[in-house]
Design a protein around this motif. Sequence first.
Motif, PDB file in Angstrom:
ATOM      1  N   VAL A 208       0.830  -1.218   0.000  1.00 56.24           N
ATOM      2  CA  VAL A 208       0.000   0.000   0.000  1.00 56.24           C
ATOM      3  C   VAL A 208       0.866   1.271   0.000  1.00 56.24           C
ATOM      4  O   VAL A 208       0.336   2.368   0.113  1.00 56.24           O
ATOM      5  CB  VAL A 208      -0.976   0.032   1.204  1.00 56.24           C
ATOM      6  N   PHE A 210       2.372   3.194  -2.121  1.00 55.78           N
ATOM      7  CA  PHE A 210       2.044   4.297  -3.033  1.00 55.78           C
ATOM      8  C   PHE A 210       0.553   4.291  -3.374  1.00 55.78           C
ATOM      9  O   PHE A 210       0.147   4.713  -4.453  1.00 55.78           O
ATOM     10  CB  PHE A 210       2.907   4.200  -4.299  1.00 55.78           C
ATOM     11  N   GLY A 211      -0.276   3.792  -2.454  1.00 58.44           N
ATOM     12  CA  GLY A 211      -1.706   3.657  -2.707  1.00 58.44           C
ATOM     13  C   GLY A 211      -1.974   2.296  -3.319  1.00 58.44           C
ATOM     14  O   GLY A 211      -1.073   1.477  -3.454  1.00 58.44           O
ATOM     15  N   GLY A 212      -3.214   2.051  -3.689  1.00 59.65           N
ATOM     16  CA  GLY A 212      -3.542   0.744  -4.276  1.00 59.65           C
ATOM     17  C   GLY A 212      -3.950  -0.224  -3.177  1.00 59.65           C
ATOM     18  O   GLY A 212      -3.595  -0.046  -2.010  1.00 59.65           O
ATOM     19  N   ARG A 227       1.341   2.792   5.197  1.00 64.09           N
ATOM     20  CA  ARG A 227       2.173   3.765   4.483  1.00 64.09           C
ATOM     21  C   ARG A 227       3.453   4.050   5.272  1.00 64.09           C
ATOM     22  O   ARG A 227       3.392   4.317   6.483  1.00 64.09           O
ATOM     23  CB  ARG A 227       1.376   5.061   4.287  1.00 64.09           C
ATOM     24  N   GLU A 233       6.949  11.652  -1.261  1.00 64.71           N
ATOM     25  CA  GLU A 233       6.895  11.408  -2.713  1.00 64.71           C
ATOM     26  C   GLU A 233       7.372  12.604  -3.539  1.00 64.71           C
ATOM     27  O   GLU A 233       7.649  12.451  -4.731  1.00 64.71           O
ATOM     28  CB  GLU A 233       5.467  11.023  -3.117  1.00 64.71           C
TER      29      GLU A 233
END
Length: 328
Positions: A208, A210-212, A227, A233
């Motif tokens: 997770v 970078f998201g997703g 995270r 980023e």
Amino acid sequence: MPVISAPHQFNEDELYVDLRSILGGPLFLKCEGFNFAGSIKLKAASEMVDSAERNGTLTPGSILVESSSGNLGVALSMIAASKGYRFLCVTDPRCNLSTRRMMEALGSRVHVVSEPDPAGGFLGARIDFVRALCATDERYVWINQYSNSGNWRAHYRTTAPAIARQFPQLDVLFIGAGTTGTLMGCARWFRGWHRRVDVVAVDSVGSVTFGGPPGRRMIPGLGMSVRPPLLDESYLDDVVRVEEADTIRACHRMARSGFLFGGSTGTVVSGAMAWLARNGTPSVTAVAIAPDLGERYLDTVYQTNWLEDLYGADVLGSDELTPVPRPA
Ligand SMILES: Cc1ncc(COP(=O)(O)O)c(C=O)c1O
């Protein structure tokens, strides 16, 4: 002739493999597995222990405790043994058996959490255990690699300048993202360099970071189920996500040429090759970081039954099973 009196005094920082003849792409692989801890985590472990000693958090009666999928645990075990501290590593069932044995051989205790936390996964469960322990006994000192700035500072001070010294024409650097210590240390350093370098993070599908959506991940080292607190980023130019089956294929293709690397190296190399195929030019100078070597993965990444059970019988194709023809 290097002569040392403590194991962390030796680290090979200048070795690269040219992958062009093996994988057909213009990529140099920086090998970080040649030290007594067997991985890049030696650098973060040394920096974090030194700074805890300097700021007085770590004193002779302290017991170090840390959550680790393995490699940081081995590095801390080695440093703790060398400096006379006790160390408890909190890990989960994905930690390789040989890695666990290595920590125990170095005199550490290993606690394996058996159940993932419903929200935070295995990592959440490991951290809950560490917090509970520290709350009950003040001798425990949690190094906390997930938010310790020493984790990225180690790479700002050593890894990034070492790459810049060898590759003054560097265009792109590929770095796997676990805690993001390596990634953030290098990304911060190259942001201040005289030459523009694309810093590309490589993550595994199911992480997770970078998201997703979270998903099954069986290969330790890369990816997070929460995270990473160190991640910023704004220092990164791109992110590549890699399926574990592609990680496996990259590992086996390199092994067929005689280079036995760890699982996360397969992820970084696979992601880098995909990125270069889309964005690279014939003259690009590209480097990727190989965090460790393959011996710790003989029962997983390099074991046929494990592979076929998890990724299917045809996970390896002819490219991975046939030796690469090389010029005589
Ligand atoms: C094998 C391996 N690869 C990659 C990483 C990721 O490094 P970092 O935590 O600096 O992001 C680790 C970290 O433990 C590792 O053990």
